[in-house]
Design a protein around this motif. Structure first.
Motif, short mmCIF file in Angstrom:
data_model
loop_
_atom_site.label_atom_id
_atom_site.label_comp_id
_atom_site.label_asym_id
_atom_site.label_seq_id
_atom_site.Cartn_x
_atom_site.Cartn_y
_atom_site.Cartn_z
N GLY A 1 58.95 57.43 57.37
CA GLY A 1 58.21 56.30 57.09
C GLY A 1 56.79 56.44 56.92
O GLY A 1 55.84 56.02 55.96
N LYS A 2 55.97 57.56 57.65
CA LYS A 2 54.64 57.91 57.34
C LYS A 2 54.53 58.59 56.29
O LYS A 2 53.36 58.34 55.43
CB LYS A 2 54.23 59.18 58.46
N GLU A 3 55.42 59.29 55.64
CA GLU A 3 55.25 60.09 54.30
C GLU A 3 55.29 59.03 53.29
O GLU A 3 54.59 59.10 52.32
CB GLU A 3 56.19 61.08 54.51
N TYR A 4 56.17 58.14 53.27
CA TYR A 4 56.18 56.95 52.47
C TYR A 4 54.89 56.32 51.99
O TYR A 4 54.50 55.90 51.07
CB TYR A 4 57.68 56.25 52.53
N ASP A 5 54.58 55.86 53.40
CA ASP A 5 53.24 55.14 53.28
C ASP A 5 52.11 55.86 52.79
O ASP A 5 51.31 55.48 52.00
CB ASP A 5 52.75 54.72 54.74
N LEU A 6 52.07 57.38 53.19
CA LEU A 6 51.13 58.36 52.44
C LEU A 6 51.20 58.34 51.04
O LEU A 6 50.08 58.27 49.87
CB LEU A 6 51.19 59.48 53.02
N LEU A 7 52.57 58.30 50.43
CA LEU A 7 53.07 58.56 49.08
C LEU A 7 52.44 57.37 48.32
O LEU A 7 51.86 57.53 47.00
CB LEU A 7 54.47 58.55 48.87
N ILE A 8 52.73 56.04 48.79
CA ILE A 8 52.27 54.80 48.07
C ILE A 8 50.86 54.90 47.92
O ILE A 8 50.08 54.35 47.00
CB ILE A 8 53.01 53.52 48.39
N LEU A 9 50.25 55.25 48.98
CA LEU A 9 48.57 55.23 49.19
C LEU A 9 48.01 56.09 48.03
O LEU A 9 47.02 55.85 47.37
CB LEU A 9 48.09 55.42 50.23
N PHE B 1 58.75 45.49 46.54
CA PHE B 1 59.53 46.62 46.28
C PHE B 1 59.27 47.76 47.54
O PHE B 1 59.95 48.38 48.18
CB PHE B 1 60.05 47.42 44.91
N GLN B 2 58.13 48.19 47.24
CA GLN B 2 57.39 49.16 48.32
C GLN B 2 57.64 48.52 49.55
O GLN B 2 57.98 49.33 50.63
CB GLN B 2 55.87 49.41 48.06
N GLN B 3 57.50 47.44 49.77
CA GLN B 3 57.49 46.54 51.32
C GLN B 3 58.71 46.53 51.63
O GLN B 3 58.79 46.82 52.85
CB GLN B 3 56.67 45.34 51.27
N ALA B 4 59.67 46.36 50.70
CA ALA B 4 61.06 46.27 51.33
C ALA B 4 61.67 47.61 51.69
O ALA B 4 62.36 48.04 52.56
CB ALA B 4 61.96 46.00 50.11
N ILE B 5 61.23 49.06 51.03
CA ILE B 5 61.59 50.23 51.26
C ILE B 5 60.84 50.42 52.67
O ILE B 5 61.52 50.91 53.61
CB ILE B 5 61.06 51.31 50.39
N ARG B 6 59.61 50.08 52.92
CA ARG B 6 58.79 50.34 54.30
C ARG B 6 59.55 49.47 55.33
O ARG B 6 59.91 50.22 56.30
CB ARG B 6 57.74 49.77 54.06
N SER B 7 60.29 48.08 55.14
CA SER B 7 60.89 47.68 55.87
C SER B 7 62.16 48.18 56.24
O SER B 7 62.59 48.11 57.52
CB SER B 7 61.13 46.17 55.62
#
Length: 186
Positions: free
Chosen positions: A63-71, A110-116
């Protein structure tokens, strides 16, 4: 309560305590179908719970890595747009743009759905571990704690970019958020 003539009360009942205990044989975890009948089953339970705690830390890291990726992706997009705007400003000697601007980032649907989905997976695993711990079995609780620590060690090795020689505002931007003990309190 009768369970049939072939099944004795000893075979069907689970030892469930709301107090700290060290039970192995006869203990139940999470459901009556997860009844410990042998020492090997208890060992397998401890190993499985240990791995589940590691999996929780892995999903939290994902989850942390995905957040950093999209940022990072958004930052690259903003940098490209700023570079194009700077080129346009150089050719026109008229007006200049302000030196610093603030840009708001909002994840796409889509990004928010993956985060969720990642959050729901971590929440579900944590909830299952909590329900397993509610058996108040000392062995299992210790294994959960050790598994969480081992999972943090393996899956969440801290790396941080630190700006040296910059202004205080640049340094505070480079330092990340503080570590949270649980996902609900961060």
């Amino acid at each position: 309560m009768s369970h049939g003539s072939s099944m004795s009360m000893d075979d069907s009942s689970c030892e469930s305590h709301m107090l700290w205990n060290w039970n192995t044989i006869g203990a139940c975890f999470f459901a009556e179908s997860w009844k410990i009948k042998t020492e090997g089953m208890m060992a397998a339970t401890c190993i499985g719970v240990f791995l589940l705690a590691i999996l929780l830390e892995f999903v939290r890291r994902v989850g942390k890595e995905y957040d950093l990726l999209i940022l990072r992706q958004f930052q690259q997009h903003v940098d490209e747009r700023a570079a194009m705007a700077k080129l346009e400003d150089n050719c026109c000697a008229g007006e200049t743009r302000p030196a610093s601007q603030t840009v708001m980032f909002r994840a796409t649907a889509f990004q928010q759905a993956i985060r969720s989905l990642i959050h729901a997976m971590a929440f579900g695993i944590a909830y299952i571990l909590m329900l397993i711990a509610m058996a108040f079995n000392g062995y299992v609780i210790i294994v959960i704690i050790i598994g969480a620590g081992f999972g943090k060690f393996l899956c969440d090795w801290m790396t941080q970019r630190i700006v040296v020689g910059g202004t205080a505002s640049q340094q505070s931007k480079s330092l990340g958020a503080s570590e949270e003990a649980t996902m609900c309190c961060g």
